[in-house]
Scaffold this motif. Structure first.
Motif, mmCIF file in Angstrom:
data_model
loop_
_atom_site.group_PDB
_atom_site.id
_atom_site.type_symbol
_atom_site.label_atom_id
_atom_site.label_comp_id
_atom_site.label_asym_id
_atom_site.label_seq_id
_atom_site.Cartn_x
_atom_site.Cartn_y
_atom_site.Cartn_z
ATOM 1 N N ILE A 7 0.845 -1.206 0.000
ATOM 2 C CA ILE A 7 0.000 0.000 0.000
ATOM 3 C C ILE A 7 0.875 1.250 0.000
ATOM 4 O O ILE A 7 0.642 2.187 -0.770
ATOM 5 N N THR A 8 1.881 1.270 0.851
ATOM 6 C CA THR A 8 2.780 2.430 0.943
ATOM 7 C C THR A 8 3.490 2.685 -0.384
ATOM 8 O O THR A 8 3.554 3.824 -0.862
ATOM 9 N N THR A 9 4.011 1.636 -0.999
ATOM 10 C CA THR A 9 4.736 1.786 -2.259
ATOM 11 C C THR A 9 3.804 2.229 -3.380
ATOM 12 O O THR A 9 4.190 3.038 -4.232
ATOM 13 N N PHE A 10 2.584 1.732 -3.373
ATOM 14 C CA PHE A 10 1.626 2.181 -4.385
ATOM 15 C C PHE A 10 1.357 3.678 -4.232
ATOM 16 O O PHE A 10 1.268 4.402 -5.225
ATOM 17 N N GLU A 11 1.246 4.151 -3.006
ATOM 18 C CA GLU A 11 1.025 5.592 -2.777
ATOM 19 C C GLU A 11 2.245 6.398 -3.223
ATOM 20 O O GLU A 11 2.102 7.487 -3.778
ATOM 21 N N ILE A 12 3.445 5.866 -3.009
ATOM 22 C CA ILE A 12 4.652 6.536 -3.496
ATOM 23 C C ILE A 12 4.618 6.612 -5.024
ATOM 24 O O ILE A 12 4.964 7.636 -5.614
ATOM 25 N N LEU A 13 4.198 5.518 -5.670
ATOM 26 C CA LEU A 13 4.074 5.504 -7.135
ATOM 27 C C LEU A 13 3.085 6.565 -7.604
ATOM 28 O O LEU A 13 3.385 7.339 -8.523
ATOM 29 N N LYS A 14 1.908 6.614 -6.990
ATOM 30 C CA LYS A 14 0.911 7.628 -7.381
ATOM 31 C C LYS A 14 1.468 9.034 -7.218
ATOM 32 O O LYS A 14 1.300 9.886 -8.088
ATOM 33 N N ASN A 15 2.140 9.273 -6.099
ATOM 34 C CA ASN A 15 2.725 10.597 -5.869
ATOM 35 C C ASN A 15 3.781 10.915 -6.927
ATOM 36 O O ASN A 15 3.849 12.038 -7.415
ATOM 37 N N SER A 16 4.588 9.932 -7.280
ATOM 38 C CA SER A 16 5.602 10.143 -8.310
ATOM 39 C C SER A 16 4.957 10.486 -9.644
ATOM 40 O O SER A 16 5.406 11.406 -10.337
ATOM 41 N N ILE A 17 3.917 9.758 -9.993
ATOM 42 C CA ILE A 17 3.217 9.986 -11.262
ATOM 43 C C ILE A 17 2.688 11.412 -11.342
ATOM 44 O O ILE A 17 2.868 12.098 -12.346
ATOM 45 N N ILE A 18 2.076 11.883 -10.284
ATOM 46 C CA ILE A 18 1.471 13.220 -10.279
ATOM 47 C C ILE A 18 2.503 14.311 -10.008
ATOM 48 O O ILE A 18 2.604 15.289 -10.750
ATOM 49 N N ASP A 19 3.267 14.154 -8.944
ATOM 50 C CA ASP A 19 4.140 15.228 -8.468
ATOM 51 C C ASP A 19 5.274 15.572 -9.427
ATOM 52 O O ASP A 19 5.618 16.745 -9.574
ATOM 53 N N ARG A 20 5.859 14.573 -10.058
ATOM 54 C CA ARG A 20 6.970 14.856 -10.972
ATOM 55 C C ARG A 20 6.518 15.768 -12.111
ATOM 56 O O ARG A 20 7.219 16.706 -12.477
ATOM 57 N N ILE A 21 5.351 15.493 -12.660
ATOM 58 C CA ILE A 21 4.854 16.316 -13.773
ATOM 59 C C ILE A 21 4.446 17.695 -13.261
ATOM 60 O O ILE A 21 4.768 18.712 -13.877
ATOM 61 N N ARG A 22 3.748 17.739 -12.131
ATOM 62 C CA ARG A 22 3.337 19.024 -11.574
ATOM 63 C C ARG A 22 4.566 19.880 -11.261
ATOM 64 O O ARG A 22 4.592 21.077 -11.554
ATOM 65 N N ASP A 23 5.604 19.256 -10.703
ATOM 66 C CA ASP A 23 6.837 19.998 -10.416
ATOM 67 C C ASP A 23 7.498 20.497 -11.699
ATOM 68 O O ASP A 23 8.082 21.582 -11.721
ATOM 69 N N PHE A 24 7.404 19.711 -12.766
ATOM 70 C CA PHE A 24 7.966 20.107 -14.053
ATOM 71 C C PHE A 24 7.307 21.393 -14.554
ATOM 72 O O PHE A 24 7.966 22.238 -15.160
ATOM 73 N N TYR A 25 6.028 21.546 -14.295
ATOM 74 C CA TYR A 25 5.282 22.732 -14.718
ATOM 75 C C TYR A 25 5.234 23.814 -13.631
ATOM 76 O O TYR A 25 4.516 24.800 -13.760
ATOM 77 N N SER A 26 5.997 23.623 -12.579
ATOM 78 C CA SER A 26 6.035 24.587 -11.483
ATOM 79 C C SER A 26 6.703 25.884 -11.918
ATOM 80 O O SER A 26 7.699 25.878 -12.645
ATOM 81 N N ILE A 27 6.135 26.988 -11.470
ATOM 82 C CA ILE A 27 6.727 28.288 -11.812
ATOM 83 C C ILE A 27 7.093 29.096 -10.567
ATOM 84 O O ILE A 27 7.521 30.231 -10.673
ATOM 85 N N GLY A 28 6.920 28.511 -9.397
ATOM 86 C CA GLY A 28 7.295 29.215 -8.177
ATOM 87 C C GLY A 28 6.530 28.723 -6.966
ATOM 88 O O GLY A 28 5.896 27.671 -6.983
ATOM 89 N N TRP A 29 6.616 29.558 -5.918
ATOM 90 C CA TRP A 29 5.952 29.248 -4.647
ATOM 91 C C TRP A 29 5.058 30.399 -4.248
ATOM 92 O O TRP A 29 5.402 31.558 -4.455
ATOM 93 N N SER A 30 3.928 30.062 -3.649
ATOM 94 C CA SER A 30 3.031 31.077 -3.137
ATOM 95 C C SER A 30 2.308 30.506 -1.925
ATOM 96 O O SER A 30 1.674 29.449 -2.025
ATOM 97 N N GLU A 31 2.432 31.184 -0.817
ATOM 98 C CA GLU A 31 1.790 30.764 0.427
ATOM 99 C C GLU A 31 2.106 29.316 0.774
ATOM 100 O O GLU A 31 1.241 28.534 1.160
#
Length: 191
Positions: free
Chosen positions: A28-52
């Motif tokens: 279960i833990t590893t599957f959640e890490i996989l899901k986070n990797s799938i989403i977060d890596r792409i979202r971070d790629f399109y990141s343009i900064g930090w706010s709040e």
């Protein structure tokens, strides 16, 4: 011994329940890490900064990724597929892994005590390999490709240990009872 007695025997034996519970929770833990990797890596790629305290993503993230599906996981999987990070077999594997994760999460007690069957132990390596495949792609095609220190360096994929995989390996070691990492960490802090 009857099936009823066998179930009680299994349920009351710590040498059976402990490893079964460990593998179920690691899946279960590893599957959640996989899901986070799938989403977060792409979202971070399109990141343009930090706010709040949160990442700000460019409008392109919505149009180029999230527009593909109402689920961020499936939208991201489609993006990864289109960019040839994963293939059709990987998409099928993800679906099987997701079904297994849901079974284990919703029937954890029954699986751990042997009242329900699951192949999560056999599928664990498939799960880790899919996570590694995605993470290695990011390391090679984004991190190293944009780092001038690696401009003319030949990198061998098999030698790459992405952070998510390293963290998972450490978690498996620690949860399995290994105290060497703790000793090393304490030794470094004492210096």
């Amino acid at each position: 011994m009857s099936t009823y007695e066998e179930r009680w025997e299994r349920f009351l034996d710590p040498e059976v329940v402990r490893p079964s519970l460990f593998m179920a929770t690691m899946f279960i833990t590893t599957f959640e890490i996989l899901k986070n990797s799938i989403i977060d890596r792409i979202r971070d790629f399109y990141s343009i900064g930090w706010s709040e305290g949160e990442t700000t993503v460019s409008p392109e993230y919505r149009t180029k990724v999230l527009s593909r599906d109402k689920s961020p996981v499936y939208a991201s999987l489609k993006w990864l597929h289109e960019h040839q990070v994963i293939n059709d077999d990987d998409l099928q594997s993800f679906e099987q892994l997701k079904s297994t994760r849901n079974l284990v999460a919703h029937q954890l007690f029954d699986i751990v005590t042997g009242q329900a069957e699951s192949n999560h132990t056999e599928q664990f390596q498939v799960l880790v390999e899919l996570l590694r495949k995605i993470e290695v792609w990011w390391v090679i095609n984004v991190e190293l490709a944009t780092d001038p220190n690696y401009a003319d360096t030949e990198v061998h994929e098999e030698g790459i240990v992405p952070g998510a995989i390293l963290s998972l390996q450490m978690l498996l070691e620690v949860a399995g009872g290994n105290t060497e990492l703790l000793k090393a960490w304490r030794s470094q802090r004492a210096q």
